[in-house]
Design a protein around this motif. Structure first.
Motif, short mmCIF file in Angstrom:
data_model
loop_
_atom_site.label_atom_id
_atom_site.label_comp_id
_atom_site.label_asym_id
_atom_site.label_seq_id
_atom_site.Cartn_x
_atom_site.Cartn_y
_atom_site.Cartn_z
N MET A 103 83.04 89.32 94.84
CA MET A 103 82.44 88.12 95.24
C MET A 103 82.32 87.18 94.02
O MET A 103 82.62 86.06 93.96
N LEU A 104 81.77 87.83 92.87
CA LEU A 104 81.85 87.32 91.44
C LEU A 104 83.26 86.62 91.24
O LEU A 104 83.19 85.46 90.78
N VAL A 105 84.24 87.44 91.36
CA VAL A 105 85.66 86.89 91.11
C VAL A 105 85.84 85.68 91.87
O VAL A 105 86.23 84.61 91.41
N ALA A 106 85.60 85.50 93.14
CA ALA A 106 86.26 84.56 94.05
C ALA A 106 85.20 83.45 93.86
O ALA A 106 85.67 82.34 93.99
N PRO A 125 91.21 80.64 90.64
CA PRO A 125 91.58 79.35 90.49
C PRO A 125 91.40 78.44 91.78
O PRO A 125 91.12 77.36 91.66
N ALA A 126 91.57 79.03 92.95
CA ALA A 126 91.48 78.13 94.01
C ALA A 126 89.89 77.56 94.37
O ALA A 126 89.71 76.56 94.32
N MET A 127 88.97 78.54 93.71
CA MET A 127 87.61 77.96 93.64
C MET A 127 87.53 77.02 92.42
O MET A 127 86.81 75.79 92.80
N LEU A 128 87.78 77.23 91.15
CA LEU A 128 87.46 76.62 90.13
C LEU A 128 88.28 75.08 90.40
O LEU A 128 87.55 74.36 89.72
N GLU A 129 89.40 75.09 90.83
CA GLU A 129 90.24 73.95 90.73
C GLU A 129 90.04 73.08 92.00
O GLU A 129 90.15 72.05 91.91
N ARG A 130 89.78 73.57 93.23
CA ARG A 130 89.86 72.86 94.52
C ARG A 130 88.72 73.02 95.17
O ARG A 130 88.39 72.41 96.21
N GLY A 131 87.69 74.11 94.86
CA GLY A 131 86.39 74.34 95.61
C GLY A 131 86.93 74.95 96.80
O GLY A 131 86.14 74.67 97.94
#
Length: 234
Positions: free
Chosen positions: A34-37, A42-48
């Motif tokens: 969960m912490l990684v995701a 990158p999917a979360m960091l860059e695109r939400g």
């Protein structure tokens, strides 16, 4: 600090409140995912893109979580996003912190508390704009608690992980993107006064719940971080 998921070193598991050491170890691995995701992918960091993150929770809690992750500004206490126009260096964010397992409030519950610092190193086209190392590195501390519901007393849709509460503090960042959108950007984008220093975090700001009515949202004040109210418990 270690790089990326490797910096999240799990503690030695032990039996807790009816959960075996093996079950606790499995829960710790799930929380690490969960912490990684939420903080490193990158999917979360860059695109939400929160799909992989949401799927790690119990089915009954996913709709609420999706709603939270559609709010504006972005709920930085739940997950991290980078502001458009900013970009990270091609290195994994550094991670350091702790995780512990303890009994939940009810039978068949296991609570996992996490306290981690994530360091995001940003790229810069003009190095002269960075007057101190922390102008390029934004630090986020996230204190997040999860509760695992297991056993026959729980409906099938409720079995799995739920958010139990979260709080975050961000420093060495650009104030505007965090204040207005809940997004991270490097501190060098802000104009500041005073001499540069390798030891001080650059001036930042803090968001706190409205003192008389938290439902009215967050208030801005010129300090050094961001705090968010607790999010839904099971």
């Amino acid at each position: 600090m270690g790089g990326g998921a490797d910096g999240n070193v799990l503690p030695e598991p032990a039996p807790v409140a009816g959960f075996t050491a093996e079950e606790v170890a499995r829960a710790q691995r799930q929380v690490k995912a969960m912490l990684v995701a939420s903080r490193l992918a990158p999917a979360m960091l860059e695109r939400g893109d929160a799909g992989a993150f949401v799927r790690l929770f119990a089915p009954s809690g996913r709709a609420h979580l999706r709603t939270e992750l559609r709010r504006e500004p972005w709920p930085v206490s739940l997950a991290t996003r980078i502001a458009p126009g900013s970009r990270l260096l091609p290195v994994a964010p550094k991670v350091r912190g702790t995780m512990r397992a303890e009994p939940g409030d009810r039978q068949g519950e296991l609570r996992i508390r996490t306290n981690y610092v994530f360091a995001y190193a940003f790229d810069v086209d003009d190095p002269s704009r960075a007057r101190a190392p922390l102008d390029l590195v934004t630090m986020l501390r996230a204190d997040v608690s999860f509760v695992l519901a297991r056993g026959d007393r729980w409906r099938k849709a409720d079995q799995g992980f739920h958010f139990d509460g979260s709080d975050s503090f961000v420093y060495s960042m650009a104030c505007g993107p965090l204040r207005d959108e809940g997004l991270l950007a490097p501190a060098y984008l802000d104009q500041r006064t005073g001499p540069p220093s390798d030891r001080r975090p650059p001036t930042a700001g803090v968001l706190r719940p409205h003192p008389s009515d938290p439902a009215r949202g967050l208030l801005w004040s010129p300090r050094g971080g961001v705090s968010s109210p607790r999010h839904g418990a099971m």
